[in-house]
Design a protein around this motif. Structure first.
Motif, PDB file in Angstrom:
ATOM      1  N   GLY A   1       8.058  26.055 -48.671  1.00  0.00           N
ATOM      2  CA  GLY A   1       8.875  27.078 -48.040  1.00  0.00           C
ATOM      3  C   GLY A   1       9.910  26.524 -47.078  1.00  0.00           C
ATOM      4  O   GLY A   1       9.995  25.318 -46.825  1.00  0.00           O
ATOM      5  N   ALA A   2      10.720  27.432 -46.543  1.00  0.00           N
ATOM      6  CA  ALA A   2      11.853  27.058 -45.700  1.00  0.00           C
ATOM      7  C   ALA A   2      11.394  26.356 -44.428  1.00  0.00           C
ATOM      8  O   ALA A   2      10.438  26.771 -43.784  1.00  0.00           O
ATOM      9  CB  ALA A   2      12.656  28.309 -45.351  1.00  0.00           C
ATOM     10  N   ALA A   3      12.115  25.293 -44.059  1.00  0.00           N
ATOM     11  CA  ALA A   3      11.784  24.526 -42.854  1.00  0.00           C
ATOM     12  C   ALA A   3      13.035  24.207 -42.045  1.00  0.00           C
ATOM     13  O   ALA A   3      13.066  23.238 -41.293  1.00  0.00           O
ATOM     14  CB  ALA A   3      11.063  23.241 -43.231  1.00  0.00           C
ATOM     15  N   ALA A   4      14.075  25.036 -42.176  1.00  0.00           N
ATOM     16  CA  ALA A   4      15.331  24.777 -41.464  1.00  0.00           C
ATOM     17  C   ALA A   4      15.180  24.953 -39.964  1.00  0.00           C
ATOM     18  O   ALA A   4      15.990  24.422 -39.195  1.00  0.00           O
ATOM     19  CB  ALA A   4      16.425  25.702 -41.988  1.00  0.00           C
ATOM     20  N   SER A   5      14.166  25.681 -39.489  1.00  0.00           N
ATOM     21  CA  SER A   5      13.979  25.871 -38.050  1.00  0.00           C
ATOM     22  C   SER A   5      13.649  24.557 -37.352  1.00  0.00           C
ATOM     23  O   SER A   5      13.811  24.437 -36.140  1.00  0.00           O
ATOM     24  CB  SER A   5      12.865  26.890 -37.790  1.00  0.00           C
ATOM     25  OG  SER A   5      11.627  26.432 -38.301  1.00  0.00           O
ATOM     26  N   LEU A   6      13.183  23.569 -38.103  1.00  0.00           N
ATOM     27  CA  LEU A   6      12.904  22.247 -37.546  1.00  0.00           C
ATOM     28  C   LEU A   6      13.914  21.202 -37.999  1.00  0.00           C
ATOM     29  O   LEU A   6      14.349  20.364 -37.210  1.00  0.00           O
ATOM     30  CB  LEU A   6      11.500  21.781 -37.950  1.00  0.00           C
ATOM     31  CG  LEU A   6      10.305  22.408 -37.244  1.00  0.00           C
ATOM     32  CD1 LEU A   6       9.015  21.916 -37.877  1.00  0.00           C
ATOM     33  CD2 LEU A   6      10.313  22.091 -35.759  1.00  0.00           C
ATOM     34  N   TYR A   7      14.281  21.242 -39.286  1.00  0.00           N
ATOM     35  CA  TYR A   7      15.025  20.140 -39.877  1.00  0.00           C
ATOM     36  C   TYR A   7      16.487  20.453 -40.181  1.00  0.00           C
ATOM     37  O   TYR A   7      17.232  19.549 -40.556  1.00  0.00           O
ATOM     38  CB  TYR A   7      14.334  19.694 -41.169  1.00  0.00           C
ATOM     39  CG  TYR A   7      12.993  19.054 -40.934  1.00  0.00           C
ATOM     40  CD1 TYR A   7      12.901  17.723 -40.548  1.00  0.00           C
ATOM     41  CD2 TYR A   7      11.813  19.772 -41.091  1.00  0.00           C
ATOM     42  CE1 TYR A   7      11.671  17.113 -40.336  1.00  0.00           C
ATOM     43  CE2 TYR A   7      10.568  19.176 -40.879  1.00  0.00           C
ATOM     44  CZ  TYR A   7      10.513  17.854 -40.501  1.00  0.00           C
ATOM     45  OH  TYR A   7       9.297  17.271 -40.283  1.00  0.00           O
ATOM     46  N   GLY A   8      16.903  21.705 -40.109  1.00  0.00           N
ATOM     47  CA  GLY A   8      18.289  22.023 -40.408  1.00  0.00           C
ATOM     48  C   GLY A   8      18.542  22.176 -41.896  1.00  0.00           C
ATOM     49  O   GLY A   8      17.689  22.677 -42.639  1.00  0.00           O
ATOM     50  N   ALA A   9      19.708  21.715 -42.360  1.00  0.00           N
ATOM     51  CA  ALA A   9      20.168  21.982 -43.721  1.00  0.00           C
ATOM     52  C   ALA A   9      19.246  21.394 -44.774  1.00  0.00           C
ATOM     53  O   ALA A   9      18.582  20.379 -44.559  1.00  0.00           O
ATOM     54  CB  ALA A   9      21.583  21.424 -43.902  1.00  0.00           C
ATOM     55  N   ASP A  10      19.208  22.082 -45.930  1.00  0.00           N
ATOM     56  CA  ASP A  10      18.642  21.601 -47.198  1.00  0.00           C
ATOM     57  C   ASP A  10      17.130  21.774 -47.333  1.00  0.00           C
ATOM     58  O   ASP A  10      16.596  21.544 -48.423  1.00  0.00           O
ATOM     59  CB  ASP A  10      18.998  20.133 -47.456  1.00  0.00           C
ATOM     60  CG  ASP A  10      20.490  19.867 -47.383  1.00  0.00           C
ATOM     61  OD1 ASP A  10      21.269  20.830 -47.485  1.00  0.00           O
ATOM     62  OD2 ASP A  10      20.882  18.696 -47.207  1.00  0.00           O
TER      63      ASP A  10
END
Length: 692
Positions: free
Chosen positions: A157-166
Motif C-alpha cells: 500500500g501507499a507509503a508517501a507519508s514517509l517516503y514521498g514520490a513513487d
C-alpha cells in the motif's frame, strides 16, 4: 565433451518430471548431521514478529505495525533456496511476475495487487532507494543477490507519508548483514540449462577496533529460453538470442557513528524481447545496457535517552549506454534499421531524521532536499530535439505512533513535497492496530500517494519525420498520478505451529498516464500525426489475499496463499468508457511443502494464475480474457560436513513438468508488442554454497 548445459537438458528430457523428483531425493543419500536451525526453535508468531525498519522508519516488531507487511528472514532465505530478490517476490501473496518482457520497461514485470511495481513501488537497500534516480523504470534482472542479506521487508500500500514520490504499491527494503568480524565469508556458484552461470560472494573485514567492511559481488549470465524450439509457431523461423547478463557490487563500511556504502548494478539484454519478431530483431545484435551507481554517507546519534538523529548524504546515477540499440523494420522487408539510444541522470540528496520514543509514543520527523539532472531517452539517430533537465524536490514529514493500551496502537502521519515541476503534494496516513486476544492481530490503514512524472515520461520522443508517419513528442505539462489506498488485515495464530492471515485492499487512482493521439502537426514542413503521454485515465482496484503456514510435523511444513484481484480502468484512447483491469490475473494461487531431515532440505512449490484480461488495444486479443495455467518447482539441498566451512550442494528445477504457457504483458497495449508473452519452460540449475 558433453557440456553441463547439454547434460542437464538431456537428463531432464529423458527422465521426465517424476524420475527427476526421484533423482532429487536420491541426492539426499549423502545426508550428514546438521545443526538445528534457529527457525525450528521458534514459533511462527515469533518468526513473523521480527523487527523491521522500513514500514515506519523505526525499528519495530512486524506485527505491531498498522500496515500489512511481510518479512523474509535470513533463515528463510537459506532454507527456501532464494538466490535473488525476484525469487523472494515470486513467493509473496499478491505478487505476479511476467518474465521475458520488454527490457526497456521491465525485463521482468512485477505487479503487486494489480499495480505496476516496476515504477510504482519503492525499492530500498538498507533504507536507501535503489531505483533509477530520475524515474526510469526499475529493471529487474538477476542483480540483487541475497548471499549477504539479513532480511527482506515488504509493506503493501501507499507509503508517501514517509517516503514521498513513487511509493504507491508499497516499499521493499533489502537489509544486508552488518559488517563485522563475525560476518562469514561465503560463496555461491550455480550452472544449468540454457547456458546459465551464476556466482555470488561475500566477505567481512575488520579494520581496527572501530571499523569494519563488507563486500558482496554477483554475476549472472544466461541464454534464457530457447524460444525457437520451445515456441516454434511464434519464433521458429527467426534468429533468436535472448541473452541476459547482470552484475552487481556492494561495499558497506561502518566506523563508529558513521557508515558508508556503494552499490553498482549493471544489466544487459536483447532489446527485441517483448516485441513482434516480424518487426524487431531478436538475434542479439540489439541490446539494452544499463548502469546504476549509488553512493551513501550516513551519520547516526543515539544515546541512552529517547532521542536519536540520523543524517544522510546520497548520490545516485543511471545511464543507458550509447551502444544500446533498437533494431526494427516496419516495412516488412526484414532489413532491420538500427537506432542507438541513450539516457543519463543523477541526483544528490541530503536528509535528516529525528526520532523520539518511550513506552507509549514513537515519533519521527524528517526533512530532505534532492537535486536532479536528466538527459531523457534520446534516439541518437533521430534525436527530435535535445533536452537537459534540471529540477529539485524538498520534502518534510512527521509521524506519531501511540500505544495508549497494550492492545491498541494508533498511527498518524503526513508529508509535504514541493517539486519544482508541479504544485506541492500533501500525503497523509492514518492507521490502527488491535491486539484483542493472544494470537490475534488486526490492523487497518488509509493513505495516499503519488507517482512523480519523470523526465523519462515527460520528455519521451521517438519516431521519424516523414509524410504519413507518426511521432511521439514530449509533454512538459505532465502531472503526477495520484492514488489512495485502504487496507485491512488480520493475523491469527491458532497454535505455535500454525498461522493464518487475511488482507483486503482497495486502491483508487486518477490522472494516470496514457498515450494520447493528437495532431496532425507540422514539423520541419511535414504534416505528421503525433502522440504524447497525458493524464487521461483512472482506475479502481480491489481484492484480498489469504495465506497460511502449518508445521504438520517437525520435519514437514506446508504454506500457501490465494489472491483475488478485480477492478476497472479507463479504456485506451481508441474507445470510451471503462474496461476490466488488464494484465493482472483475477486469481493467483500457490501451495508449497518443505521437508527437513539430517541436513537435507526438499522444497516443492506449485503456483498458478487464471483469468487475465488483455488491453483493448491489443490487436490480437482486443480485450479478451485468457485462461491461465499452473507450474511446479522443486529444490533439494544437502549439507556436507567439513572443517571450518559449511558446504551444501543442491539442484533447483523450475517449471518441473515443462509446461508451455504465456502471460499478458502490460506492454501489450502497443500494436508492435506480442499479443501474449511466452514464459520460460523447464530449467535445471545445480549449485554449491559455502560459508565459514
Amino acid at each position: 565433451m558433453l557440456s553441463i548445459d547439454r547434460f542437464l537438458s538431456e537428463v531432464s528430457t529423458w527422465l521426465g518430471p517424476a524420475a527427476l523428483l526421484g533423482l532429487l531425493s536420491a541426492v539426499s543419500g549423502v545426508a550428514a548431521a546438521k545443526e538445528t536451525t534457529d527457525l525450528l526453535d521458534l514459533s511462527l508468531e515469533e518468526i513473523l514478529n521480527i523487527p523491521v525498519i522500513s514500514v515506519s522508519k523505526t525499528e519495530k516488531p512486524l506485527l505491531e505495525n498498522s500496515v500489512s507487511a511481510v518479512v523474509v528472514s535470513r533463515d528463510q532465505i537459506l532454507e527456501r533456496g532464494y538466490r535473488d530478490l525476484l525469487d523472494v517476490l515470486r513467493d509473496l501473496p499478491g505478487v505476479y511476475l511476467v518474465e521475458m518482457t520488454s527490457s526497456e520497461h521491465a525485463a521482468t514485470e512485477v505487479l503487486v495487487r494489480g499495480v505496476d511495481a516496476n515504477s510504482k513501488m519503492l525499492f530500498l537497500l538498507d533504507g536507501e532507494e535503489i531505483s533509477a534516480p530520475t524515474g526510469e523504470p526499475f529493471t529487474f534482472l538477476r542483480n540483487i543477490p541475497l548471499i549477504s542479506v539479513k532480511q527482506v521487508e515488504m509493506s503493501y500500500g501507499a507509503a508517501a507519508s514517509l517516503y514521498g514520490a513513487d511509493a504507491i504499491a508499497g516499499v521493499v527494503n533489502v537489509v544486508t548483514m552488518e559488517p563485522s568480524k563475525d560476518m562469514p565469508a561465503g560463496a555461491w556458484f550455480g550452472t544449468g540449462t540454457n547456458r546459465t552461470y551464476e556466482a555470488q560472494a561475500m566477505h567481512g573485514i575488520e579494520l581496527g577496533d572501530r571499523a569494519s567492511l563488507s563486500i558482496t559481488a554477483s554475476f549472472f549470465t544466461s541464454s534464457q529460453e530457447d524460444l525457437a524450439n520451445a515456441y516454434p509457431k511464434t519464433f521458429g523461423t527467426f534468429d533468436v538470442d535472448p541473452k541476459l547478463e547482470s552484475q552487481s557490487f556492494h561495499a558497506r563500511l561502518e566506523a563508529g557513528a558513521f557508515d558508508a556504502s556503494y552499490l553498482r548494478l549493471f544489466g544487459s539484454r536483447n532489446n527485441g524481447i517483448g516485441f513482434q519478431p516480424t518487426l524487431y530483431d531478436y538475434s542479439g545484435a540489439s541490446t539494452w545496457d544499463t548502469e546504476n551507481d549509488y553512493w551513501r554517507l550516513g551519520w547516526s546519534l543515539q544515546n541512552d535517552g529517547p532521542w536519536r538523529v540520523r543524517s544522510t548524504v546520497a548520490y545516485s546515477r543511471t545511464e543507458l549506454e550509447p551502444t544500446s540499440t533498437y533494431a526494427y523494420d516496419f516495412s516488412g522487408s526484414q532489413e532491420f534499421e538500427s537506432h542507438s539510444f541513450f539516457w543519463k541522470g543523477h541526483s544528490t540528496r541530503l536528509a535528516t531524521d529525528v526520532g523520539w520514543e518511550n513506552e507509549w509514543l514513537t515519533w519521527i520527523s524528517g526533512a530532505e532536499s534532492e537535486w536532479f539532472e536528466s538527459i531523457p531517452k534520446t534516439d541518437l539517430d533521430y534525436p527530435l530535439g535535445s533536452y537537459d533537465i534540471h529540477y529539485r524536490n524538498v520534502g518534510a514529514f512527521s509521524q506519531a505512533e501511540l500505544s495508549p493500551a497494550s492492545w491498541l496502537g494508533v498511527t498518524a502521519g503526513i508529508r509535504i513535497d514541493d517539486d519544482s515541476r508541479f504544485p506541492h503534494r500533501w500525503n497523509p496516513r492514518f492507521g490502527a492496530m488491535l491486539h484483542p486476544h493472544d494470537g490475534i492481530r488486526m490492523r487497518a490503514n488509509w493513505s495516499t500517494a503519488y507517482l512523480a512524472p519523470s523526465s523519462h515520461k515527460m520528455y519521451e520522443r521517438w519516431g521519424v519525420i516523414a509524410e504519413g508517419e507518426f511521432v511521439h513528442l514530449p509533454n512538459p505539462d505532465l502531472q503526477p498520478e495520484s492514488s489512495e489506498t485502504f487496507d485491512a488485515s488480520i493475523d491469527w495464530f491458532p497454535s505455535d505451529r500454525s498461522h493464518l492471515a487475511l488482507a483486503g485492499f482497495r486502491t483508487r487512482a486518477e490522472d494516470l498516464w496514457r498515450i494520447e493521439f493528437r495532431g496532425p502537426i507540422e514539423i520541419d514542413g511535414v504534416n505528421v500525426v503525433y502522440q504524447t503521454n497525458a493524464n487521461v485515465a483512472e482506475s479502481s482496484i480491489q481484492g484480498f489475499h489469504v495465506s497460511g503456514e502449518y508445521e504438520v510435523w517437525r520435519e514437514w511444513s506446508l504454506s500457501g496463499h490465494y489472491t483475488l484481484t478485480d477492478g476497472t480502468q479507463t479504456a485506451a484512447s481508441t474507445s470510451d468508457g471503462e474496461v476490466p483491469l488488464n494484465h493482472m490475473p483475477r486469481h493467483l494461487y500457490q501451495l508449497g511443502a518443505d521437508w527437513h531431515r539430517a541436513g537435507t532440505h526438499l522444497r516443492l512449490v506449485a503456483r498458478g494464475f487464471d483469468d487475465v484480461t488483455s488491453n483493448e488495444a491489443n490487436t490480437a486479443l482486443a480485450g479478451k480474457t485468457i485462461d491461465g495455467t499452473w507450474t511446479a518447482d522443486a529444490l533439494l539441498e544437502q549439507q556436507i560436513p567439513t572443517g571450518s566451512w559449511r558446504l551444501s550442494v543442491g539442484i533447483d528445477a523450475q517449471n518441473l513438468f515443462d509446461r508451455s504457457y504465456s502471460k499478458i504483458s502490460k506492454f501489450d497495449e502497443f500494436f508492435f508488442s506480442l499479443p501474449t508473452t511466452p514464459q520460460p519452460r523447464r530449467s535445471i540449475l545445480v549449485f554449491i554454497r559455502g560459508t565459514m
